[in-house]
Design a protein around this motif. Structure first.
Motif, PDB file in Angstrom:
ATOM      1  N   LEU A 130       0.295  -1.165  -0.040  1.00  8.39           N
ATOM      2  CA  LEU A 130      -0.358   0.423   0.073  1.00  8.39           C
ATOM      3  C   LEU A 130       0.764   0.977  -0.082  1.00  8.39           C
ATOM      4  O   LEU A 130       1.836   1.352   0.575  1.00  8.39           O
ATOM      5  CB  LEU A 130      -0.732   0.079   1.398  1.00  8.39           C
ATOM      6  CG  LEU A 130      -1.953  -1.325   1.625  1.00  8.39           C
ATOM      7  CD1 LEU A 130      -2.745  -0.550   2.493  1.00  8.39           C
ATOM      8  CD2 LEU A 130      -3.044  -0.754   0.470  1.00  8.39           C
ATOM      9  N   HIS A 131       0.644   2.260  -0.740  1.00  7.86           N
ATOM     10  CA  HIS A 131       1.179   3.465  -0.832  1.00  7.86           C
ATOM     11  C   HIS A 131       0.623   4.576  -1.318  1.00  7.86           C
ATOM     12  O   HIS A 131      -0.628   4.317  -2.337  1.00  7.86           O
ATOM     13  CB  HIS A 131       2.587   3.188  -2.090  1.00  7.86           C
ATOM     14  CG  HIS A 131       1.974   3.222  -3.269  1.00  7.86           C
ATOM     15  ND1 HIS A 131       1.731   1.755  -3.737  1.00  7.86           N
ATOM     16  CD2 HIS A 131       2.236   3.516  -3.878  1.00  7.86           C
ATOM     17  CE1 HIS A 131       1.470   1.588  -4.809  1.00  7.86           C
ATOM     18  NE2 HIS A 131       1.947   3.196  -5.386  1.00  7.86           N
ATOM     19  N   GLN A 132       0.596   5.720  -1.766  1.00  9.76           N
ATOM     20  CA  GLN A 132       0.545   6.887  -2.330  1.00  9.76           C
ATOM     21  C   GLN A 132       1.327   7.431  -3.028  1.00  9.76           C
ATOM     22  O   GLN A 132       2.571   7.526  -2.479  1.00  9.76           O
ATOM     23  CB  GLN A 132       0.102   8.359  -1.287  1.00  9.76           C
ATOM     24  CG  GLN A 132      -0.687   8.163  -0.337  1.00  9.76           C
ATOM     25  CD  GLN A 132      -0.335   9.622   1.123  1.00  9.76           C
ATOM     26  OE1 GLN A 132       0.676   9.214   1.607  1.00  9.76           O
ATOM     27  NE2 GLN A 132      -2.063   9.520   0.731  1.00  9.76           N
ATOM     28  N   ASP A 133       0.736   7.692  -4.563  1.00 10.29           N
ATOM     29  CA  ASP A 133       1.483   8.253  -5.323  1.00 10.29           C
ATOM     30  C   ASP A 133       1.794  10.063  -5.301  1.00 10.29           C
ATOM     31  O   ASP A 133       0.600  10.616  -5.589  1.00 10.29           O
ATOM     32  CB  ASP A 133       1.227   8.369  -6.872  1.00 10.29           C
ATOM     33  CG  ASP A 133       1.031   6.599  -7.628  1.00 10.29           C
ATOM     34  OD1 ASP A 133       1.270   5.619  -6.631  1.00 10.29           O
ATOM     35  OD2 ASP A 133       1.035   6.093  -8.004  1.00 10.29           O
ATOM     36  N   LYS A 134       2.990  10.173  -4.341  1.00  6.87           N
ATOM     37  CA  LYS A 134       2.801  11.754  -4.358  1.00  6.87           C
ATOM     38  C   LYS A 134       4.488  12.536  -4.081  1.00  6.87           C
ATOM     39  O   LYS A 134       4.611  13.811  -3.650  1.00  6.87           O
ATOM     40  CB  LYS A 134       2.370  11.723  -3.073  1.00  6.87           C
ATOM     41  CG  LYS A 134       3.550  11.364  -2.086  1.00  6.87           C
ATOM     42  CD  LYS A 134       3.135  11.038  -0.643  1.00  6.87           C
ATOM     43  CE  LYS A 134       3.721  10.656   0.530  1.00  6.87           C
ATOM     44  NZ  LYS A 134       3.654  10.495   1.999  1.00  6.87           N
ATOM     45  N   TYR A 186      -4.541   6.006  -0.711  1.00  5.07           N
ATOM     46  CA  TYR A 186      -3.872   4.623  -0.608  1.00  5.07           C
ATOM     47  C   TYR A 186      -3.886   3.768  -1.986  1.00  5.07           C
ATOM     48  O   TYR A 186      -5.393   3.033  -1.695  1.00  5.07           O
ATOM     49  CB  TYR A 186      -4.125   4.437   0.899  1.00  5.07           C
ATOM     50  CG  TYR A 186      -2.201   4.598   1.943  1.00  5.07           C
ATOM     51  CD1 TYR A 186      -1.275   4.054   1.244  1.00  5.07           C
ATOM     52  CD2 TYR A 186      -2.963   5.755   2.216  1.00  5.07           C
ATOM     53  CE1 TYR A 186      -0.605   4.783   2.818  1.00  5.07           C
ATOM     54  CE2 TYR A 186      -2.523   6.489   2.632  1.00  5.07           C
ATOM     55  CZ  TYR A 186      -1.201   6.346   2.986  1.00  5.07           C
ATOM     56  OH  TYR A 186       0.349   7.216   3.575  1.00  5.07           O
ATOM     57  N   HIS A 187      -2.789   2.661  -2.379  1.00  6.52           N
ATOM     58  CA  HIS A 187      -3.316   1.705  -2.954  1.00  6.52           C
ATOM     59  C   HIS A 187      -1.805   0.729  -2.929  1.00  6.52           C
ATOM     60  O   HIS A 187      -1.050   0.950  -2.934  1.00  6.52           O
ATOM     61  CB  HIS A 187      -4.158   2.094  -4.849  1.00  6.52           C
ATOM     62  CG  HIS A 187      -2.594   2.921  -5.033  1.00  6.52           C
ATOM     63  ND1 HIS A 187      -2.368   4.941  -4.868  1.00  6.52           N
ATOM     64  CD2 HIS A 187      -1.285   2.723  -6.152  1.00  6.52           C
ATOM     65  CE1 HIS A 187      -0.985   4.586  -5.590  1.00  6.52           C
ATOM     66  NE2 HIS A 187      -0.973   3.506  -6.101  1.00  6.52           N
ATOM     67  N   GLY A 188      -2.399  -0.840  -3.679  1.00  3.27           N
ATOM     68  CA  GLY A 188      -0.981  -1.481  -3.631  1.00  3.27           C
ATOM     69  C   GLY A 188      -1.764  -2.719  -4.585  1.00  3.27           C
ATOM     70  O   GLY A 188      -2.813  -2.969  -5.078  1.00  3.27           O
ATOM     71  N   PHE A 209       0.976   6.114 -16.478  1.00  6.15           N
ATOM     72  CA  PHE A 209       1.180   7.047 -16.918  1.00  6.15           C
ATOM     73  C   PHE A 209       1.190   9.068 -16.162  1.00  6.15           C
ATOM     74  O   PHE A 209      -0.188   9.123 -15.500  1.00  6.15           O
ATOM     75  CB  PHE A 209       0.692   8.125 -18.383  1.00  6.15           C
ATOM     76  CG  PHE A 209       0.302   5.962 -19.360  1.00  6.15           C
ATOM     77  CD1 PHE A 209       1.770   6.608 -20.101  1.00  6.15           C
ATOM     78  CD2 PHE A 209       0.032   5.075 -19.562  1.00  6.15           C
ATOM     79  CE1 PHE A 209       2.005   5.836 -21.099  1.00  6.15           C
ATOM     80  CE2 PHE A 209       0.167   4.446 -20.470  1.00  6.15           C
ATOM     81  CZ  PHE A 209       1.088   4.298 -21.432  1.00  6.15           C
ATOM     82  N   ARG A 210       1.517   9.504 -15.894  1.00  6.21           N
ATOM     83  CA  ARG A 210       2.354  11.016 -14.788  1.00  6.21           C
ATOM     84  C   ARG A 210       2.285  11.876 -15.850  1.00  6.21           C
ATOM     85  O   ARG A 210       2.724  11.943 -16.507  1.00  6.21           O
ATOM     86  CB  ARG A 210       3.018  10.636 -13.940  1.00  6.21           C
ATOM     87  CG  ARG A 210       2.303   8.959 -12.628  1.00  6.21           C
ATOM     88  CD  ARG A 210       3.618   8.440 -13.150  1.00  6.21           C
ATOM     89  NE  ARG A 210       3.643   6.884 -12.603  1.00  6.21           N
ATOM     90  CZ  ARG A 210       3.722   6.309 -11.347  1.00  6.21           C
ATOM     91  NH1 ARG A 210       4.086   7.335 -10.381  1.00  6.21           N
ATOM     92  NH2 ARG A 210       3.155   5.611 -10.834  1.00  6.21           N
ATOM     93  N   ARG A 211       2.184  12.890 -15.185  1.00  6.75           N
ATOM     94  CA  ARG A 211       2.628  13.962 -15.177  1.00  6.75           C
ATOM     95  C   ARG A 211       3.852  14.646 -14.137  1.00  6.75           C
ATOM     96  O   ARG A 211       3.658  14.884 -12.918  1.00  6.75           O
ATOM     97  CB  ARG A 211       1.610  15.213 -15.693  1.00  6.75           C
ATOM     98  CG  ARG A 211       2.260  17.151 -15.779  1.00  6.75           C
ATOM     99  CD  ARG A 211       2.462  16.671 -17.474  1.00  6.75           C
ATOM    100  NE  ARG A 211       2.944  17.900 -18.030  1.00  6.75           N
ATOM    101  CZ  ARG A 211       3.684  18.469 -18.690  1.00  6.75           C
ATOM    102  NH1 ARG A 211       3.512  17.684 -20.131  1.00  6.75           N
ATOM    103  NH2 ARG A 211       4.119  19.000 -19.001  1.00  6.75           N
TER     104      ARG A 211
END
Ligand code: MD6
Ligand code: FE
Length: 214
Positions: A130-134, A186-188, A209-211
């Motif tokens: 589990l993590h956040q994309d930050k 949160y997701h994983g 895909f991110r900015r």
């Protein structure tokens, strides 16, 4: 909406405010995506990165695009060169760009322009805790996530690590677009089950895909 084409479930599902699962959205481009993933991996090989806490990730990773996500003992960050070669990451193939832009549009994010694509490769047993994309600059941009190959169970929680998680099975061709109020949820990924897929063998690939940079 609730269509079943030839037994294929292409129903879209709102996972949370701002997050939508576009089932099989990438299916007709999957072969081209996998071929381009192979090209990227031959220029920037998969590697098992180390977290700041000293753990080696079970997922093999590489990147394409202007920026790539990396982790080592110094921390998590985006950088415009591959630390293995010191060279710029491979360019983002056009089929990846167009898929990401189309999926974001479909999900209500018409201005999304990715500058980074993280490529994750899971073998059976590999997982993503589990993590956040930050690590991105501007959380008003969504993330577009594509699943290819072996199925996986995606865990999706809330803004707090302690929030209850829901589980979503993700299969070959599924796309999750994720932004707005749920951008920092949160997701994983649960440990991948043993199996083989006709297109990828004993592996699941995930493209996010991110900015990353304004
Ligand atoms: C994976 N995905 O599906 C891991 N992050 O293998 C992610 O960590 C992820 O799918 C942010 C947004 C969408 C994702
Ligand atoms: Fe993530």
């Amino acid at each position: 909406m609730d269509d079943l084409f030839g037994g294929l479930d292409t129903t879209n599902e709102e996972m949370a405010d701002g997050a939508v699962l576009l089932r099989r959205f990438a299916l007709d481009k999957a072969d081209d995506l996998l071929s381009d993933i192979g090209t990227v991996m031959s220029a920037a090989p998969l590697r098992h990165m180390v977290t700041p806490g000293g753990f080696t990730m079970s997922v093999g990773m590489t990147n394409c695009g202007q920026f790539g996500w990396v982790t080592d003992r110094r921390g998590y960050r985006y950088q415009n060169t591959d630390p293995l070669s010191g060279q710029p990451w491979p360019a983002m193939p056009e089929v990846m760009v167009s898929l990401a832009v189309d999926a974001a549009k479909q999900a209500g994010y018409p201005d999304f322009k990715p500058d980074a694509c993280l490529i994750n490769r899971y073998e059976p047993g590999a997982k993503m805790s589990l993590h956040q994309d930050k690590d991105e600059k501007d959380f008003s941009n969504p993330i577009v996530s594509v699943s290819l190959g072996l199925p996986a169970t995606f865990q999706f929680g809330g803004l707090s690590r302690k929030d209850a998680v829901r589980k979503y099975p993700l299969v070959h061709g599924d796309v999750v677009v994720w932004g707005g109020p749920s951008r920092l949820f949160y997701h994983g990924i649960l440990p991948l089950k043993e199996g083989t897929h006709e297109k990828t063998g004993r592996a699941r690939f995930n493209l996010t895909f991110r900015r990353a940079v304004l």
